[in-house]
Design a protein around this motif. Structure first.
Motif, mmCIF file in Angstrom:
data_model
loop_
_atom_site.group_PDB
_atom_site.id
_atom_site.type_symbol
_atom_site.label_atom_id
_atom_site.label_comp_id
_atom_site.label_asym_id
_atom_site.label_seq_id
_atom_site.Cartn_x
_atom_site.Cartn_y
_atom_site.Cartn_z
ATOM 1 N N GLU A 1 0.684 -6.940 -12.544
ATOM 2 C CA GLU A 1 0.834 -5.726 -11.753
ATOM 3 C C GLU A 1 1.781 -5.973 -10.591
ATOM 4 O O GLU A 1 1.653 -6.953 -9.866
ATOM 5 C CB GLU A 1 -0.528 -5.295 -11.208
ATOM 6 N N ASN A 2 2.735 -5.089 -10.437
ATOM 7 C CA ASN A 2 3.654 -5.172 -9.310
ATOM 8 C C ASN A 2 3.246 -4.185 -8.241
ATOM 9 O O ASN A 2 2.842 -3.069 -8.537
ATOM 10 C CB ASN A 2 5.091 -4.869 -9.747
ATOM 11 N N LYS A 3 3.358 -4.627 -7.024
ATOM 12 C CA LYS A 3 3.084 -3.780 -5.880
ATOM 13 C C LYS A 3 4.329 -3.808 -5.007
ATOM 14 O O LYS A 3 4.440 -4.631 -4.110
ATOM 15 C CB LYS A 3 1.874 -4.284 -5.113
ATOM 16 N N PRO A 4 5.286 -2.945 -5.309
ATOM 17 C CA PRO A 4 6.565 -2.990 -4.601
ATOM 18 C C PRO A 4 6.396 -2.956 -3.091
ATOM 19 O O PRO A 4 5.629 -2.163 -2.558
ATOM 20 C CB PRO A 4 7.292 -1.748 -5.099
ATOM 21 N N PHE A 5 7.105 -3.835 -2.448
ATOM 22 C CA PHE A 5 7.193 -3.896 -0.992
ATOM 23 C C PHE A 5 5.868 -4.194 -0.303
ATOM 24 O O PHE A 5 5.715 -3.928 0.869
ATOM 25 C CB PHE A 5 7.815 -2.611 -0.426
ATOM 26 N N ARG A 6 4.887 -4.731 -1.034
ATOM 27 C CA ARG A 6 3.616 -5.051 -0.402
ATOM 28 C C ARG A 6 3.446 -6.533 -0.109
ATOM 29 O O ARG A 6 2.577 -6.914 0.662
ATOM 30 C CB ARG A 6 2.455 -4.573 -1.264
ATOM 31 N N SER A 7 4.235 -7.367 -0.774
ATOM 32 C CA SER A 7 4.157 -8.795 -0.489
ATOM 33 C C SER A 7 5.512 -9.428 -0.755
ATOM 34 O O SER A 7 6.339 -8.880 -1.468
ATOM 35 C CB SER A 7 3.079 -9.473 -1.339
ATOM 36 N N ARG A 8 5.717 -10.580 -0.132
ATOM 37 C CA ARG A 8 6.946 -11.333 -0.376
ATOM 38 C C ARG A 8 6.657 -12.794 -0.062
ATOM 39 O O ARG A 8 5.691 -13.129 0.609
ATOM 40 C CB ARG A 8 8.109 -10.819 0.453
ATOM 41 N N ALA A 9 7.509 -13.654 -0.575
ATOM 42 C CA ALA A 9 7.375 -15.085 -0.312
ATOM 43 C C ALA A 9 8.706 -15.602 0.186
ATOM 44 O O ALA A 9 9.760 -15.061 -0.129
ATOM 45 C CB ALA A 9 6.950 -15.821 -1.570
ATOM 46 N N GLU A 10 8.636 -16.662 0.951
ATOM 47 C CA GLU A 10 9.839 -17.229 1.550
ATOM 48 C C GLU A 10 9.691 -18.744 1.596
ATOM 49 O O GLU A 10 8.599 -19.261 1.807
ATOM 50 C CB GLU A 10 9.964 -16.661 2.967
ATOM 51 N N VAL A 11 10.802 -19.434 1.383
ATOM 52 C CA VAL A 11 10.824 -20.891 1.480
ATOM 53 C C VAL A 11 11.791 -21.246 2.597
ATOM 54 O O VAL A 11 12.909 -20.736 2.645
ATOM 55 C CB VAL A 11 11.287 -21.548 0.163
ATOM 56 N N ARG A 12 11.360 -22.109 3.481
ATOM 57 C CA ARG A 12 12.203 -22.507 4.617
ATOM 58 C C ARG A 12 12.069 -24.009 4.850
ATOM 59 O O ARG A 12 11.121 -24.626 4.388
ATOM 60 C CB ARG A 12 11.775 -21.778 5.884
ATOM 61 N N THR A 13 13.008 -24.544 5.603
ATOM 62 C CA THR A 13 12.911 -25.955 6.000
ATOM 63 C C THR A 13 12.840 -26.090 7.513
ATOM 64 O O THR A 13 12.975 -27.184 8.037
ATOM 65 C CB THR A 13 14.112 -26.770 5.463
ATOM 66 N N THR A 14 12.629 -25.000 8.207
ATOM 67 C CA THR A 14 12.455 -25.038 9.662
ATOM 68 C C THR A 14 11.263 -24.181 10.040
ATOM 69 O O THR A 14 10.932 -23.209 9.353
ATOM 70 C CB THR A 14 13.707 -24.498 10.393
ATOM 71 N N LYS A 15 10.618 -24.533 11.124
ATOM 72 C CA LYS A 15 9.452 -23.782 11.616
ATOM 73 C C LYS A 15 9.874 -22.393 12.062
ATOM 74 O O LYS A 15 10.985 -22.188 12.523
ATOM 75 C CB LYS A 15 8.822 -24.499 12.817
ATOM 76 N N ILE A 16 8.948 -21.462 11.919
ATOM 77 C CA ILE A 16 9.169 -20.110 12.417
ATOM 78 C C ILE A 16 7.905 -19.654 13.126
ATOM 79 O O ILE A 16 6.832 -20.216 12.945
ATOM 80 C CB ILE A 16 9.508 -19.113 11.281
ATOM 81 N N LEU A 17 8.050 -18.632 13.927
ATOM 82 C CA LEU A 17 6.883 -17.986 14.508
ATOM 83 C C LEU A 17 6.373 -16.973 13.502
ATOM 84 O O LEU A 17 7.132 -16.145 13.004
ATOM 85 C CB LEU A 17 7.253 -17.279 15.815
ATOM 86 N N LEU A 18 5.107 -17.066 13.176
ATOM 87 C CA LEU A 18 4.538 -16.155 12.204
ATOM 88 C C LEU A 18 4.361 -14.768 12.803
ATOM 89 O O LEU A 18 4.051 -14.628 13.977
ATOM 90 C CB LEU A 18 3.180 -16.669 11.717
ATOM 91 N N THR A 19 4.566 -13.775 11.974
ATOM 92 C CA THR A 19 4.312 -12.404 12.386
ATOM 93 C C THR A 19 3.072 -11.903 11.655
ATOM 94 O O THR A 19 2.505 -12.607 10.814
ATOM 95 C CB THR A 19 5.516 -11.488 12.066
ATOM 96 N N ASN A 20 2.678 -10.712 11.936
ATOM 97 C CA ASN A 20 1.492 -10.133 11.330
ATOM 98 C C ASN A 20 1.602 -10.139 9.804
ATOM 99 O O ASN A 20 2.599 -9.718 9.249
ATOM 100 C CB ASN A 20 1.301 -8.704 11.845
ATOM 101 N N GLY A 21 0.568 -10.626 9.142
ATOM 102 C CA GLY A 21 0.543 -10.632 7.684
ATOM 103 C C GLY A 21 1.124 -11.873 7.043
ATOM 104 O O GLY A 21 1.030 -12.029 5.833
ATOM 105 N N GLU A 22 1.744 -12.770 7.810
ATOM 106 C CA GLU A 22 2.339 -13.982 7.231
ATOM 107 C C GLU A 22 1.314 -15.110 7.194
ATOM 108 O O GLU A 22 0.566 -15.317 8.144
ATOM 109 C CB GLU A 22 3.563 -14.421 8.030
ATOM 110 N N THR A 23 1.316 -15.817 6.082
ATOM 111 C CA THR A 23 0.419 -16.945 5.889
ATOM 112 C C THR A 23 1.233 -18.123 5.375
ATOM 113 O O THR A 23 1.994 -17.982 4.421
ATOM 114 C CB THR A 23 -0.681 -16.596 4.860
ATOM 115 N N ILE A 24 1.060 -19.278 5.986
ATOM 116 C CA ILE A 24 1.735 -20.488 5.512
ATOM 117 C C ILE A 24 0.899 -21.083 4.397
ATOM 118 O O ILE A 24 -0.276 -21.403 4.580
ATOM 119 C CB ILE A 24 1.945 -21.501 6.651
ATOM 120 N N ILE A 25 1.515 -21.206 3.239
ATOM 121 C CA ILE A 25 0.835 -21.764 2.075
ATOM 122 C C ILE A 25 1.079 -23.264 1.980
ATOM 123 O O ILE A 25 0.217 -24.025 1.560
ATOM 124 C CB ILE A 25 1.292 -21.039 0.791
ATOM 125 N N TYR A 26 2.245 -23.701 2.395
ATOM 126 C CA TYR A 26 2.587 -25.127 2.352
ATOM 127 C C TYR A 26 3.428 -25.451 3.570
ATOM 128 O O TYR A 26 4.366 -24.710 3.884
ATOM 129 C CB TYR A 26 3.369 -25.446 1.066
#
Length: 138
Positions: free
Chosen positions: A51-76
């Motif tokens: 099931e797709n839920k357009p625009f309800r979730s996204r994932a991102e890969v980074r190599t630098t720290k960021i400040l989390l915003t509402n709804g963001e969860t660090i998985i790794y």
């Protein structure tokens, strides 16, 4: 001093899924599997319709720290990559994202791994990324 860290970040845009609790539940379910089992599950998820839920979730890969915003969860979040934990985290992320985003997530992860650790990147390329490239390059 190199302070790079590999981060897998999942955003639950509408805050529908419980953030850390949801991530922890997925990770706990798969943490005891061997790499070969995780790779097989990841491979199946790449092509599995869900099931797709357009625009309800996204994932991102980074190599630098960021400040989390509402709804963001660090998985790794690691500077010294544990391959098994990375695979568990990738599988978790794939369960939480739309099918259209999964191949791009793997390509992003492969690119970031190249910056972090050539040996892990090569293993990831052989296990997962090369198959994604061959499948979606058409």
């Amino acid at each position: 001093m190199d302070d790079k860290r590999l981060l897998l970040i999942w955003t639950d845009i509408l805050n529908e899924h419980g953030g850390n609790e949801t991530v922890d539940n997925y990770k706990n379910e798969y943490k005891d599997l061997e790499n070969s089992q995780l790779i097989k599950l990841i491979d199946e998820l790449i092509i599995t319709e869900s099931e797709n839920k357009p625009f309800r979730s996204r994932a991102e890969v980074r190599t630098t720290k960021i400040l989390l915003t509402n709804g963001e969860t660090i998985i790794y979040d690691e500077s010294d990559i544990d391959y098994n934990d990375l695979l568990v985290s990738l599988l978790t992320t794939m369960f939480l994202t739309n099918i259209e985003d999964r191949a791009q997530l793997i390509v992003q992860l492969s690119y970031c791994l190249k910056e972090m650790n050539e040996d892990v990147c090569e293993q990831f390329r052989l296990d997962i990324a090369e198959r994604v490239y061959r499948t979606y390059r058409k």
